[in-house]
Scaffold this active site. Structure first.
Site, PDB file in Angstrom:
ATOM      1  N   GLU A  47       0.851  -1.202   0.000  1.00 14.17           N
ATOM      2  CA  GLU A  47       0.000   0.000   0.000  1.00 14.17           C
ATOM      3  C   GLU A  47       0.889   1.256   0.000  1.00 14.17           C
ATOM      4  OE1 GLU A  47      -2.307   0.579   3.626  1.00 14.17           O
ATOM      5  OE2 GLU A  47      -3.904   1.562   2.499  1.00 14.17           O
ATOM      6  N   LYS A 117      -9.818   1.316  -2.871  1.00 14.80           N
ATOM      7  CA  LYS A 117     -10.081   0.787  -1.519  1.00 14.80           C
ATOM      8  C   LYS A 117     -11.526   1.061  -1.122  1.00 14.80           C
ATOM      9  CE  LYS A 117      -7.728   1.010   2.994  1.00 14.80           C
ATOM     10  NZ  LYS A 117      -6.638   1.718   3.698  1.00 14.80           N
ATOM     11  N   CYS A 158      -5.455  -3.381   2.513  1.00 14.22           N
ATOM     12  CA  CYS A 158      -5.248  -3.211   3.957  1.00 14.22           C
ATOM     13  C   CYS A 158      -6.516  -3.408   4.795  1.00 14.22           C
ATOM     14  CB  CYS A 158      -4.571  -1.853   4.197  1.00 14.22           C
ATOM     15  SG  CYS A 158      -3.579  -1.835   5.709  1.00 14.22           S
TER      16      CYS A 158
HETATM   17  O1  LIG Z   1      -6.927  -2.404   9.904  1.00 13.21           O
HETATM   18  C1  LIG Z   1      -5.894  -1.996  10.436  1.00 13.21           C
HETATM   19  O2  LIG Z   1      -5.619  -2.251  11.593  1.00 13.21           O
HETATM   20  C2  LIG Z   1      -4.902  -1.200   9.649  1.00 13.21           C
HETATM   21  C3  LIG Z   1      -5.474  -0.722   8.357  1.00 13.21           C
HETATM   22  C4  LIG Z   1      -4.607   0.212   7.612  1.00 13.21           C
HETATM   23  O3  LIG Z   1      -3.528   0.581   8.026  1.00 13.21           O
HETATM   24  C5  LIG Z   1      -5.049   0.683   6.321  1.00 13.21           C
HETATM   25  O4  LIG Z   1      -6.159   0.382   5.897  1.00 13.21           O
HETATM   26  O5  LIG Z   1      -4.260   1.375   5.653  1.00 13.21           O
END
Ligand SMILES: O=C(O)CCC(=O)C(=O)O
Length: 233
Positions: A47, A117, A158
């Site tokens: 990411e 996303k 993520c």
């Molecule tokens: O879900 C999480 O704990 C981290 C998610 C995250 O860092 C993101 O979505 O960029």
């Protein structure tokens, strides 16, 4: 994979993006070349591989897709290395909005998928971490898959990995591998990163790949790292 003919090698590039976008792109490209020279046929970046991760950076680093420098680089690199290249994510400028966007290129350099996303990372763990992606980013609307000669892949970014419904939808569409470019942190990383990858794999009987950025203790957002690939078992 079940039979020999279905076997392929997937590499996760755990690069360390800093504040210099040109250097970030160069380093990511070097690591993709290294993976390909070691036999990888599918390669994923993490990411936000072209910028530091954080809402203050997205407006500065965002680019149009596919007409920005980062996406052009991905297309040329996929063609050069003859890999399926999952371009982690970059902040994407589209009309008057910014998205967290993953684009995928095939070995001929053609774009196979554009995924924005779906679930934005809005979290407040008192005394530990507060992060509100939705201050700056807009959510995507559509799940995205792409096909290879081996199998169908499903894409998430993520925080999306926390939603079993998305993984189940991909499973129902026939995906055998789910790839989530990510950047968990030092609070939720140790608690949930590996657990979520294993949960999605066991729930859906798929391979799950989580590709993280590397950890930089001096960054404003310290990533957990620990990229991993989990089997259905
Ligand atoms: O879900 C999480 O704990 C981290 C998610 C995250 O860092 C993101 O979505 O960029």
């Amino acid at each position: 994979m079940a039979t020999k003919a279905q076997k392929f090698r997937l590499a996760l590039v755990q690069c360390l993006p800093g504040s210099n976008k040109v250097k970030n792109l160069q380093r990511a490209a070097e690591m993709v070349r290294e993976a390909a020279s070691n036999g990888a046929q599918v390669v994923s970046l993490p990411e936000c591989f072209n910028s530091p991760y954080g809402t203050r950076y997205f407006p500065e680093y965002c680019e149009p897709v596919p007409d920005g420098d980062s996406t052009r680089m991905l297309s040329e690199l996929a063609k050069e290395t003859k890999t399926y290249l999952i371009g982690g994510s970059i902040p994407e400028k589209y009309q008057d909005k910014i998205y967290n966007t993953c684009s995928v290129f095939g070995p001929d350099g053609n774009q196979l998928a554009l995924y924005r996303k779906l679930h934005l990372f809005d979290i407040d763990v008192p005394g530990k971490i507060k992060f509100t992606e939705s201050d700056v980013l807009s959510p995507g609307q559509t799940p995205q898959t792409f096909d290879t000669e081996w199998c169908k892949f499903g894409l998430g970014i993520c925080y999306d990995a926390r939603f079993p419904e998305l993984a189940g939808l991909y499973r129902n569409r026939g995906c055998k591998v789910l790839v989530y470019p990510g950047a968990f942190n030092m609070t939720t990383g140790p608690a949930h990163w590996e657990l979520l990858a294993r949960a999605r794999s066991v729930d859906c009987q798929v391979y799950t790949a989580f590709c993280s950025v590397a950890r930089d203790e001096s960054a404003t957002y310290v990533a957990w790292g620990h990229s991993l690939i989990v089997s259905p078992w």
